[in-house]
Structures are given as structure tokens and as C-alpha cells.
Design an enzyme around this catalytic site. Structure first.
Site, PDB file in Angstrom:
ATOM      1  N   ASP A  10       0.875  -1.172   0.000  1.00 30.00           N
ATOM      2  CA  ASP A  10       0.000   0.000   0.000  1.00 30.00           C
ATOM      3  C   ASP A  10       0.913   1.224   0.000  1.00 30.00           C
ATOM      4  OD1 ASP A  10      -2.254   1.708   0.307  1.00 30.00           O
ATOM      5  OD2 ASP A  10      -2.021   1.728   2.482  1.00 30.00           O
ATOM      6  N   SER A  11       0.333   2.373  -0.318  1.00 30.54           N
ATOM      7  CA  SER A  11       1.102   3.614  -0.233  1.00 30.54           C
ATOM      8  C   SER A  11       1.535   3.874   1.207  1.00 30.54           C
ATOM      9  CB  SER A  11       0.244   4.782  -0.701  1.00 30.54           C
ATOM     10  OG  SER A  11      -0.870   4.918   0.163  1.00 30.54           O
ATOM     11  N   TYR A  42      -0.252   8.591  -2.327  1.00 29.16           N
ATOM     12  CA  TYR A  42      -0.199   8.368  -3.770  1.00 29.16           C
ATOM     13  C   TYR A  42      -1.307   9.177  -4.469  1.00 29.16           C
ATOM     14  CZ  TYR A  42       2.813   4.100  -3.529  1.00 29.16           C
ATOM     15  OH  TYR A  42       3.826   3.210  -3.352  1.00 29.16           O
ATOM     16  N   CYS A  73      -4.425  -1.079  -2.045  1.00 36.04           N
ATOM     17  CA  CYS A  73      -4.514   0.372  -2.216  1.00 36.04           C
ATOM     18  C   CYS A  73      -5.428   0.643  -3.407  1.00 36.04           C
ATOM     19  CB  CYS A  73      -3.108   0.914  -2.476  1.00 36.04           C
ATOM     20  SG  CYS A  73      -3.023   2.670  -2.845  1.00 36.04           S
ATOM     21  N   ASN A  74      -6.524   1.338  -3.169  1.00 37.22           N
ATOM     22  CA  ASN A  74      -7.457   1.648  -4.264  1.00 37.22           C
ATOM     23  C   ASN A  74      -6.773   2.510  -5.324  1.00 37.22           C
ATOM     24  OD1 ASN A  74     -10.586   1.075  -3.310  1.00 37.22           O
ATOM     25  ND2 ASN A  74      -9.192   1.397  -1.602  1.00 37.22           N
ATOM     26  N   CYS A 183     -10.795   3.911   0.124  1.00 36.34           N
ATOM     27  CA  CYS A 183      -9.353   4.002   0.398  1.00 36.34           C
ATOM     28  C   CYS A 183      -9.091   3.093   1.589  1.00 36.34           C
ATOM     29  CB  CYS A 183      -8.983   5.448   0.731  1.00 36.34           C
ATOM     30  SG  CYS A 183      -7.320   5.668   1.377  1.00 36.34           S
ATOM     31  N   HIS A 185      -7.040   3.191   3.914  1.00 33.82           N
ATOM     32  CA  HIS A 185      -6.766   3.852   5.197  1.00 33.82           C
ATOM     33  C   HIS A 185      -8.074   4.123   5.972  1.00 33.82           C
ATOM     34  CE1 HIS A 185      -2.822   4.698   3.454  1.00 33.82           C
ATOM     35  NE2 HIS A 185      -2.407   5.229   4.592  1.00 33.82           N
TER      36      HIS A 185
HETATM   37  N1  DGL Z   1      -4.543   3.384   0.980  1.00 38.78           N
HETATM   38  C1  DGL Z   1      -4.503   4.115  -0.250  1.00 38.78           C
HETATM   39  C2  DGL Z   1      -5.783   3.847  -1.066  1.00 38.78           C
HETATM   40  O1  DGL Z   1      -6.475   2.891  -0.815  1.00 38.78           O
HETATM   41  C3  DGL Z   1      -4.184   5.543   0.035  1.00 38.78           C
HETATM   42  C4  DGL Z   1      -3.839   6.321  -1.158  1.00 38.78           C
HETATM   43  C5  DGL Z   1      -2.905   7.456  -0.961  1.00 38.78           C
HETATM   44  O2  DGL Z   1      -1.775   7.231  -0.555  1.00 38.78           O
HETATM   45  O3  DGL Z   1      -3.301   8.577  -1.289  1.00 38.78           O
HETATM   46  O4  DGL Z   1      -6.105   4.551  -2.014  1.00 38.78           O
END
Ligand code: DGL
Length: 259
Positions: A10-11, A42, A73-74, A183, A185
Site C-alpha cells: 500500500d502507499s 499516492y 490500495c485503491n 481508500c 486507510h
Molecule cells: N490506501 C490508499 C488507497 O487505498 C491511500 C492512497 C494514498 O496514498 O493517497 O487509495
């Protein structure tokens, strides 16, 4: 082959919400979790940059001999999974916002989706939301700033509360009865969301579906680990290991890794 770990990236630390779902139904699978917190978020980055970062994470996990990769991560899924599937041999599982069940079950025919800019602006997301646009009004909200606060250890801060109210109150006023968390998070925001949203608004995410899909694909490729002792997960972050560890049960060790 089947003792090889599942790779998850994930990011940042949010994808641990997906790891929990996978671990719950696949307790004998060894896993390696990579949190690219140094490069989070991201969401505001363009497609090319998100693909580059996804390649970097994938290459590391493949070097660790992973048999399958979950893009938890979406934002990375909606921007990079087509590239990854076309360029690597192992199976990839991705995560996308759960628009379909929300639209199908909505009684007010109005659903809200909270996701990053990168997800909301992706082709894959547009394709899915266009499929359901005639059945419900889909209110999109960019969750700008939320990932940064979680990565900074400010999950339960006043700042977070104010940001969530700013993003969610207009959706409530528009009469949503479903909120889609787009997301990985965001499932960590559940206690605050329950306080802000009226009781009739249901909150959904795709974590459980991703875990089920991971299991199905491992079965299909005959990759399930046949051991019956509890497996281990190695958690790595190129950010702050303590912040990441605060989201996990105490027996999980998080190590710093410069990747
Ligand atoms: N957990 C990431 C998602 O599902 C976060 C994306 C990000 O880093 O902006 O999109």
C-alpha cells in the site's frame, strides 16, 4: 511453492486493514506487508508516478519470492493494476471502491463515496461508476488530507474530526444512505464516522471481498499453504514503524526498511 508468502503493498499503513481481513480467513498464509509511507500519499500523484511506485513495490515483493501480490490500495489498483497484470507472471489481487453493493441496496438512491483524487480520476473508477450512474446519484468526495493525518499518527485528532465533518456533512444533507470507503486507510476512521453520520447511513468497504478473492485465486492456482501452524507476517515500512505498529496487535513486529 505453497509455503511462499503472499505480498501486500500500500502507499502506507492503511492496507493493514486489508491484511487483517486476509489473515482472518487465511491464517496459515505467510505474508510480507510493504508500507511505502515515504511516498504517501499516492492520491495526488499522476498515473505514471503511481505505476512507477507500484513497480518498485512489486519488484521488491517478487525478490522476496512472493507467490501472489495484493495491491491493498485503491489508488494503486485503479491506476496501475492493468500494467502490473500485463507485465508480471504472478497473480495480482486489487481493491476498488464497493460502488455496486451500495447502489444496489440504496433506498434513497443516493450514495456517497470517499476516496483519493487518484482513484476518483482513474479510468477504472469512471467505468464502474458510469455503469451504476443511472440507478443512483453517486456523490464523490476527495478525501484530501486524511491519509496524511493517519500516516502522521493523527488518527484521533481534532483536525481529523473537522476534516471528516467537512467532507461528510454535505453528503448527509444530500440524503445518502450508504457511504463507500474507497481508500484502505479509511476503515480506521470507523469510530469517528459512526459519531458523525446518522444511524441510518451504512458504511461499506471492500476489505472482506478482497480477502475472499485472494483465497479463491490461491485455490484456483493451487497455491494455498498446506501447513496448519499459524503463519507469520513480516511488516516493513520506509516511514515510522511505531505509527504503523499502533494499528496492529502487539504481537506484530514492524521493521524499518529503506525500499
Ligand atoms: N490506501 C490508499 C488507497 O487505498 C491511500 C492512497 C494514498 O496514498 O493517497 O487509495
Amino acid at each position: 511453492m505453497n509455503k511462499q508468502p503472499i505480498g501486500i503493498f500500500d502507499s502506507g499503513i492503511g492496507g493493514t486493514s486489508i491484511w487483517k481481513e486476509i489473515h482472518a480467513i487465511l491464517p496459515y498464509e505467510n505474508m510480507i506487508y510493504l508500507a511505502d509511507s515515504k511516498n504517501a500519499p499516492y492520491g495526488p500523484k499522476g498515473k505514471e508516478a503511481i505505476i512507477e511506485l507500484s513497480i518498485k513495490n512489486t519488484d521488491y515483493l517478487i525478490k522476496q519470492n512472493c507467490k501472489l501480490i495484493v495491491v491493498a490500495c485503491n489508488t494503486a489498483t485503479t491506476n496501475a493494476i492493468d500494467y502490473l497484470r500485463a507485465n508480471y507472471k504472478i497473480p495480482f489481487i486489487g481493491i476498488e471502491p464497493a460502488i455496486k453493493p451500495a447502489v444496489l441496496h440504496s433506498k434513497t438512491h443516493t450514495v456517497g463515496i470517499l476516496a483519493t483524487k487518484g482513484t476518483l480520476s482513474s479510468e477504472l473508477f469512471h467505468k464502474t461508476s458510469n455503469l451504476f450512474a443511472s440507478q443512483a446519484e453517486i456523490i464523490e468526495q476527495n478525501g484530501n488530507g486524511i491519509v496524511e493525518l493517519i500516516e502522521g499518527g493523527k488518527l484521533y485528532s481534532e483536525e481529523m474530526n473537522a476534516l471528516l465533518k467537512l467532507y461528510l456533512n454535505p453528503m448527509v444533507d444530500a440524503n445518502i444512505d450508504y457511504l463507500v470507503l474507497g481508500c484502505t486507510h479509511y476503515p480506521y476512521l470507523l469510530p469517528q464516522l459512526l459519531k458523525i453520520l446518522p444511524k441510518h447511513v451504512k458504511i461499506i468497504d471492500s476489505g472482506e471481498a478482497v480477502a475472499r478473492q485472494t483465497k479463491a485465486i490461491l485455490e484456483k492456482h493451487d497455491l494455498l499453504n498446506s501447513q496448519t501452524k499459524l503463519a507469520e507476517t513480516k511488516f516493513y515500512t520506509n516511514g515510522n514503524p511505531e505509527i504503523m505498529a499502533s494499528l496492529l496487535a502487539e504481537n506484530n513486529k514492524v521493521s524499518y526498511l529503506d525500499f
